[in-house]
Design a protein around this motif. Structure first.
Motif, PDB file in Angstrom:
ATOM      1  N   GLY A  18     -13.401  29.859  15.444  1.00 20.35           N
ATOM      2  CA  GLY A  18     -13.383  31.056  16.286  1.00 20.35           C
ATOM      3  C   GLY A  18     -13.401  32.331  15.462  1.00 20.35           C
ATOM      4  O   GLY A  18     -14.088  33.299  15.807  1.00 20.35           O
ATOM      5  N   GLY A  19     -12.648  32.340  14.372  1.00 18.53           N
ATOM      6  CA  GLY A  19     -12.628  33.517  13.496  1.00 18.53           C
ATOM      7  C   GLY A  19     -13.965  33.772  12.832  1.00 18.53           C
ATOM      8  O   GLY A  19     -14.441  34.914  12.786  1.00 18.53           O
ATOM      9  N   ILE A  20     -14.576  32.708  12.335  1.00 21.06           N
ATOM     10  CA  ILE A  20     -15.888  32.846  11.702  1.00 21.06           C
ATOM     11  C   ILE A  20     -16.925  33.287  12.738  1.00 21.06           C
ATOM     12  O   ILE A  20     -17.741  34.171  12.480  1.00 21.06           O
ATOM     13  CB  ILE A  20     -16.303  31.532  11.021  1.00 21.06           C
ATOM     14  CG1 ILE A  20     -15.393  31.265   9.818  1.00 21.06           C
ATOM     15  CG2 ILE A  20     -17.766  31.570  10.586  1.00 21.06           C
ATOM     16  CD1 ILE A  20     -15.558  29.886   9.215  1.00 21.06           C
ATOM     17  N   GLY A  21     -16.895  32.670  13.920  1.00 19.19           N
ATOM     18  CA  GLY A  21     -17.822  33.054  14.976  1.00 19.19           C
ATOM     19  C   GLY A  21     -17.643  34.504  15.402  1.00 19.19           C
ATOM     20  O   GLY A  21     -18.617  35.224  15.626  1.00 19.19           O
ATOM     21  N   ALA A  22     -16.395  34.950  15.505  1.00 23.27           N
ATOM     22  CA  ALA A  22     -16.129  36.335  15.892  1.00 23.27           C
ATOM     23  C   ALA A  22     -16.652  37.307  14.838  1.00 23.27           C
ATOM     24  O   ALA A  22     -17.242  38.339  15.169  1.00 23.27           O
ATOM     25  CB  ALA A  22     -14.632  36.541  16.113  1.00 23.27           C
ATOM     26  N   TYR A  23     -16.450  36.975  13.574  1.00 24.97           N
ATOM     27  CA  TYR A  23     -16.935  37.831  12.492  1.00 24.97           C
ATOM     28  C   TYR A  23     -18.457  37.939  12.525  1.00 24.97           C
ATOM     29  O   TYR A  23     -19.023  39.031  12.463  1.00 24.97           O
ATOM     30  CB  TYR A  23     -16.466  37.284  11.144  1.00 24.97           C
ATOM     31  CG  TYR A  23     -16.982  38.053   9.959  1.00 24.97           C
ATOM     32  CD1 TYR A  23     -16.428  39.279   9.617  1.00 24.97           C
ATOM     33  CD2 TYR A  23     -18.034  37.567   9.198  1.00 24.97           C
ATOM     34  CE1 TYR A  23     -16.909  40.000   8.535  1.00 24.97           C
ATOM     35  CE2 TYR A  23     -18.524  38.276   8.123  1.00 24.97           C
ATOM     36  CZ  TYR A  23     -17.958  39.489   7.788  1.00 24.97           C
ATOM     37  OH  TYR A  23     -18.448  40.190   6.725  1.00 24.97           O
ATOM     38  N   LEU A  24     -19.141  36.784  12.649  1.00 26.24           N
ATOM     39  CA  LEU A  24     -20.599  36.787  12.686  1.00 26.24           C
ATOM     40  C   LEU A  24     -21.116  37.480  13.950  1.00 26.24           C
ATOM     41  O   LEU A  24     -22.103  38.219  13.897  1.00 26.24           O
ATOM     42  CB  LEU A  24     -21.130  35.357  12.605  1.00 26.24           C
ATOM     43  CG  LEU A  24     -20.851  34.617  11.296  1.00 26.24           C
ATOM     44  CD1 LEU A  24     -21.304  33.172  11.399  1.00 26.24           C
ATOM     45  CD2 LEU A  24     -21.516  35.316  10.127  1.00 26.24           C
ATOM     46  N   GLY A  25     -20.460  37.248  15.090  1.00 25.27           N
ATOM     47  CA  GLY A  25     -20.870  37.886  16.332  1.00 25.27           C
ATOM     48  C   GLY A  25     -20.688  39.398  16.301  1.00 25.27           C
ATOM     49  O   GLY A  25     -21.515  40.144  16.826  1.00 25.27           O
ATOM     50  N   TYR A  26     -19.614  39.850  15.678  1.00 24.16           N
ATOM     51  CA  TYR A  26     -19.375  41.289  15.561  1.00 24.16           C
ATOM     52  C   TYR A  26     -20.482  41.940  14.724  1.00 24.16           C
ATOM     53  O   TYR A  26     -21.040  42.966  15.101  1.00 24.16           O
ATOM     54  CB  TYR A  26     -18.004  41.557  14.927  1.00 24.16           C
ATOM     55  CG  TYR A  26     -17.669  43.020  14.820  1.00 24.16           C
ATOM     56  CD1 TYR A  26     -17.124  43.692  15.904  1.00 24.16           C
ATOM     57  CD2 TYR A  26     -17.896  43.728  13.653  1.00 24.16           C
ATOM     58  CE1 TYR A  26     -16.810  45.044  15.828  1.00 24.16           C
ATOM     59  CE2 TYR A  26     -17.596  45.072  13.563  1.00 24.16           C
ATOM     60  CZ  TYR A  26     -17.056  45.724  14.644  1.00 24.16           C
ATOM     61  OH  TYR A  26     -16.750  47.066  14.555  1.00 24.16           O
TER      62      TYR A  26
END
Length: 111
Positions: A18-26
């Motif tokens: 979730g953290g990696i996805g949030a970083y990439l999505g941001y």
């Protein structure tokens, strides 16, 4: 009891995914029109959470999860042209830029 043996690993993998996805999505939301960085972070973070936790829960061990990630990365590397044609994002370049932002300079281009 053996069925619940992977829940701790699944929770940890879900949070990390979730953290990696949030970083990439941001970061993707910063450069994409029609979507805000917060929306991108929420969408990709949710996807990372589900994929990370489901993958770890199904696989039940750290080594199997690492092998799963390596296989996923290999597929993304092999089909990078098709992925770029579908999404407009080259996954190899995205990984290089992300690692470069963390201070790890990696050259993954096939020379």
């Amino acid at each position: 009891m053996a069925y619940n043996s992977g829940t701790g690993l699944a929770s940890l993998a879900g949070v990390i995914g979730g953290g990696i996805g949030a970083y990439l999505g941001y970061n993707q939301g910063l450069v994409t029109e029609g979507i805000s960085p917060v929306q991108g972070a929420l969408i990709m973070g949710a996807i990372g959470l589900v994929v990370g936790s489901a993958g770890a829960f199904i696989l039940k061990s750290v080594m199997q999860f690492i092998v799963y990630i390596i296989m996923f990365a290999l597929l993304a590397y092999i089909f990078r042209g098709q992925i770029e044609a579908l999404t407009g994002v080259n996954p190899v370049t995205a990984v290089e830029v992300t690692l470069g932002n963390f201070g790890l300079n990696v050259d993954l281009s096939p020379d």
